[in-house]
Design an enzyme around this catalytic site. Structure first.
Site, PDB file in Angstrom:
ATOM      1  NE  ARG A  92      -3.454   1.104   1.962  1.00 55.65           N
ATOM      2  CZ  ARG A  92      -4.426   1.338   1.113  1.00 55.65           C
ATOM      3  NH1 ARG A  92      -5.047   0.352   0.534  1.00 55.65           N
ATOM      4  NH2 ARG A  92      -4.792   2.572   0.833  1.00 55.65           N
ATOM      5  CB  CYS A 116      -5.799  -2.701   3.461  1.00 52.99           C
ATOM      6  SG  CYS A 116      -4.605  -2.840   4.782  1.00 52.99           S
ATOM      7  NE  ARG A 121      -4.109   1.403   5.359  1.00 53.54           N
ATOM      8  CZ  ARG A 121      -2.856   0.979   5.530  1.00 53.54           C
ATOM      9  NH1 ARG A 121      -2.579  -0.294   5.422  1.00 53.54           N
ATOM     10  NH2 ARG A 121      -1.887   1.833   5.799  1.00 53.54           N
ATOM     11  NE  ARG A 401       3.755  -6.129   3.860  1.00 49.95           N
ATOM     12  CZ  ARG A 401       2.918  -5.984   2.838  1.00 49.95           C
ATOM     13  NH1 ARG A 401       1.996  -6.875   2.616  1.00 49.95           N
ATOM     14  NH2 ARG A 401       3.000  -4.934   2.058  1.00 49.95           N
TER      15      ARG A 401
HETATM   16  N1  EPU Z   1      -7.814   8.098   5.519  1.00 48.90           N
HETATM   17  C1  EPU Z   1      -8.838   8.617   4.789  1.00 48.90           C
HETATM   18  N2  EPU Z   1      -8.553   9.182   3.571  1.00 48.90           N
HETATM   19  C2  EPU Z   1      -7.278   9.232   3.089  1.00 48.90           C
HETATM   20  C3  EPU Z   1      -6.235   8.700   3.851  1.00 48.90           C
HETATM   21  C4  EPU Z   1      -6.530   8.134   5.076  1.00 48.90           C
HETATM   22  O1  EPU Z   1     -10.004   8.588   5.208  1.00 48.90           O
HETATM   23  O2  EPU Z   1      -7.095   9.762   1.984  1.00 48.90           O
HETATM   24  C5  EPU Z   1      -8.109   7.485   6.836  1.00 48.90           C
HETATM   25  C6  EPU Z   1      -7.676   6.027   6.897  1.00 48.90           C
HETATM   26  O3  EPU Z   1      -8.674   5.171   6.389  1.00 48.90           O
HETATM   27  C7  EPU Z   1      -7.442   5.845   8.397  1.00 48.90           C
HETATM   28  C8  EPU Z   1      -6.877   7.196   8.817  1.00 48.90           C
HETATM   29  O4  EPU Z   1      -7.305   8.124   7.810  1.00 48.90           O
HETATM   30  O5  EPU Z   1      -8.680   5.644   9.037  1.00 48.90           O
HETATM   31  C9  EPU Z   1      -5.372   7.250   8.939  1.00 48.90           C
HETATM   32  O6  EPU Z   1      -4.782   6.741   7.764  1.00 48.90           O
HETATM   33  P1  EPU Z   1      -3.335   7.193   7.256  1.00 48.90           P
HETATM   34  O7  EPU Z   1      -3.467   7.702   5.867  1.00 48.90           O
HETATM   35  O8  EPU Z   1      -2.686   8.073   8.265  1.00 48.90           O
HETATM   36  O9  EPU Z   1      -2.564   5.817   7.194  1.00 48.90           O
HETATM   37  P2  EPU Z   1      -1.450   5.438   6.156  1.00 48.90           P
HETATM   38  O10 EPU Z   1      -0.652   6.634   5.850  1.00 48.90           O
HETATM   39  O11 EPU Z   1      -2.051   4.684   5.033  1.00 48.90           O
HETATM   40  C10 EPU Z   1       0.404   4.889   7.903  1.00 48.90           C
HETATM   41  C11 EPU Z   1       1.239   3.700   8.247  1.00 48.90           C
HETATM   42  C12 EPU Z   1       0.373   2.646   8.922  1.00 48.90           C
HETATM   43  C13 EPU Z   1      -0.229   3.271  10.178  1.00 48.90           C
HETATM   44  C14 EPU Z   1      -1.013   4.531   9.806  1.00 48.90           C
HETATM   45  C15 EPU Z   1      -1.572   5.265  11.006  1.00 48.90           C
HETATM   46  C16 EPU Z   1       2.921   3.761   6.523  1.00 48.90           C
HETATM   47  C17 EPU Z   1       3.528   3.134   5.333  1.00 48.90           C
HETATM   48  N3  EPU Z   1       1.841   3.168   7.034  1.00 48.90           N
HETATM   49  O12 EPU Z   1      -0.591   4.420   6.994  1.00 48.90           O
HETATM   50  O13 EPU Z   1       1.252   1.592   9.297  1.00 48.90           O
HETATM   51  O14 EPU Z   1      -1.072   2.354  10.812  1.00 48.90           O
HETATM   52  O15 EPU Z   1      -0.163   5.445   9.077  1.00 48.90           O
HETATM   53  O16 EPU Z   1      -0.563   5.650  11.867  1.00 48.90           O
HETATM   54  O17 EPU Z   1       3.410   4.753   7.028  1.00 48.90           O
HETATM   55  C18 EPU Z   1       1.829  -0.589   9.961  1.00 48.90           C
HETATM   56  O18 EPU Z   1       3.011  -0.207   9.987  1.00 48.90           O
HETATM   57  O19 EPU Z   1       1.464  -1.690  10.429  1.00 48.90           O
HETATM   58  C19 EPU Z   1       0.829   0.289   9.350  1.00 48.90           C
HETATM   59  C20 EPU Z   1      -0.368  -0.144   8.931  1.00 48.90           C
END
Ligand code: EPU
Length: 433
Positions: A92, A116, A121, A401
């Site tokens: 992702r 996912c 997400r 991972r």
């Molecule tokens: N969200 C939206 N719209 C968007 C983007 C996000 O509604 O356009 C929502 C998501 O569905 C979620 C929340 O906002 O409910 C937070 O999502 P975020 O975008 O912050 O997550 P991410 O950037 O996709 C990263 C980490 C995740 C971690 C989350 C939250 C990376 C590569 N991944 O994901 O890591 O859980 O931030 O801190 O940085 C893990 O390492 O196990 C992992 C899943």
């Protein structure tokens, strides 16, 4: 396929070293597409997600060299404009290629990543942010098609229903650093991994103010240059080892645990009665042997709140503490796949909406269990350390991972943990057979 076998009940002792942060590394690797000059990245964890990202960059035309197990040099003299589905679907985090690709090449086509297991997400905030920079955004045949020919700085608000977005903030930052004019990101994510990305970008010549706050200002520059950068330590890996110390009543020292990045988590452990000592800015000693633990309620939130990425592992600990704990997931309200598996080991946990209601204190017994995602795998291994008998964790590719040598590091602390081939697993225990 490999499995991990844990024979529970051992006390741990000694020191464990934490590696670089996966969630800082992945956007940092994609930021290398922003310059034609070489970028050397140090303290890179040896993880399958990092290797995926390196493969993707190579397929996009970059020269990717692994100088030693934890140091990479990436030179993106040329960058392709299309990141196809067969690459993106594997990970992702490859959505954060969008910002650098469109900023550098002025157009990009990036496959949408798909589903996912931890819940929906969406990437609507990423796309909204790019369109606020006057980037053309279209979705067609499973791809996001970006036209960056008329991009200029703009005002971007990244707050969503579940708070800000970590990789979304990374994407907009990386797009804005090469976009003419001034960009302001409001409700920016302020996770340490976003700060780390900003530091790398600044070392490449980007102009960024407000780093670490919810309001980030970027003044676009014409070009960025190469850099030599060392990634910060992984606060989630560190937290997982602190929980390993707590769940096994052990005295262990975690080197690379930076307390300044873990305030909410440490505060909660302290409320639960865990004794620990902040030895220095990057070392924490946990005294599980001196702790008398009590139940606590936990709510996950974006940083500086309690991290969702430590929720599953914390549930494993709370399942063993007598009394009622409630864990509420505000970032990914469905991220509870570990709960039925912990139940198979004897934990009494029920799900009520976005909360896990944990009636703690029942002894756990080893069982064959199934890892469903990265953090769930770690939670099951922690539970196995405290359970009687043998726990067999299957589908541990999820673990690889995000945790470098988790089994070996635990074994070096004295745990009876072994990575075996699934052919060595008793046939009646395996669901893969
Ligand atoms: N969200 C939206 N719209 C968007 C983007 C996000 O509604 O356009 C929502 C998501 O569905 C979620 C929340 O906002 O409910 C937070 O999502 P975020 O975008 O912050 O997550 P991410 O950037 O996709 C990263 C980490 C995740 C971690 C989350 C939250 C990376 C590569 N991944 O994901 O890591 O859980 O931030 O801190 O940085 C893990 O390492 O196990 C992992 C899943």
């Amino acid at each position: 396929m490999d499995v991990v076998r844990i024979r529970g009940g051992r006390r741990l002792a000694g020191t464990v070293e934490i590696g670089g942060a996966k969630n800082a590394c992945l956007p940092i690797f994609s930021a290398c597409l922003l310059t034609a000059e070489p970028v050397t990245i140090r303290n890179v964890p040896d993880l399958s997600d990092v290797r995926f990202m390196a493969d993707i960059l190579e397929r996009l035309g970059a020269t990717v060299e692994r100088l030693d197990p934890h140091t990479w040099r990436i030179t993106a003299a040329q960058v392709a404009t299309r990141a196809p589905y067969d690459l993106v679907r594997k990970m992702r985090a490859s959505v954060c290629l969008m910002g650098p690709m469109v900023a550098r090449m002025k157009r990009a086509e990036v496959s949408l990543p798909g589903g996912c297991v931890i819940g929906p997400r969406p990437i609507d905030l990423h796309l909204k942010g790019l369109s606020k920079l006057n980037c053309g955004v279209e979705i067609e045949a499973g791809y996001v098609k970006l036209d960056g020919s008329r991009m200029r700085g703009g005002e971007v608000f990244l707050g969503g229903r579940h708070g800000s977005t970590v990789t979304g903030t990374a994407n907009i930052l990386m797009a804005a650093v090469l976009t003419p004019g001034r960009t302001r990101i409001d409700s920016a994510a302020c996770e340490p991994e976003v700060v780390d990305l900003c530091r790398l970008l600044i070392s490449m010549g980007a102009k960024i103010e407000g780093v670490g706050s919810h309001a980030i200002h970027i003044e676009g520059v014409e070009a960025l240059h190469g850099a030599d950068y060392s990634v910060l330590h992984d606060r989630i890996e560190a937290g997982t080892y602190l929980l390993a110390g707590a769940i096994t009543h052990s005295d262990i020292t975690v080197k690379g645990a930076q307390a300044e990045h873990m305030a909410a988590f440490l505060d909660k452990l302290s409320e639960a009665g865990l004794v620990f000592e902040i030895v220095d800015a990057a070392t924490i000693r946990v005294r599980g042997d001196q702790s008398d633990l009590r139940p606590v309620d936990v709510i996950t939130l974006p940083h500086p709140g309690f991290p969702t990425d430590l929720q599953a592992q914390t549930c494993a600990l709370l399942a063993l503490i007598p009394g009622l704990s409630i864990v509420t997931e505000r970032v990914y309200p469905n991220r509870f796949m570990h709960v039925p598996e912990l139940g198979r080991m004897g934990a009494d946990i029920s799900i009520e909406g976005p909360s896990a209601v944990i009636k703690g204190g029942r002894p756990l017994s080893g069982a064959p269990v199934m890892a469903s995602d990265l953090r769930a795998s770690a939670a099951l291994i922690l539970a196995g350390l405290a359970a009687s008998g043998e726990t067999w964790v299957q589908r541990i590719y999820h673990l690889d991972r995000g945790y470098e040598k988790f089994d070996e590091k635990l074994a070096s602390l004295g745990a009876d943990v072994a990575r075996l081939s699934d052919t060595e697993m008793p046939k009646d225990l395996s669901v893969e057979a």
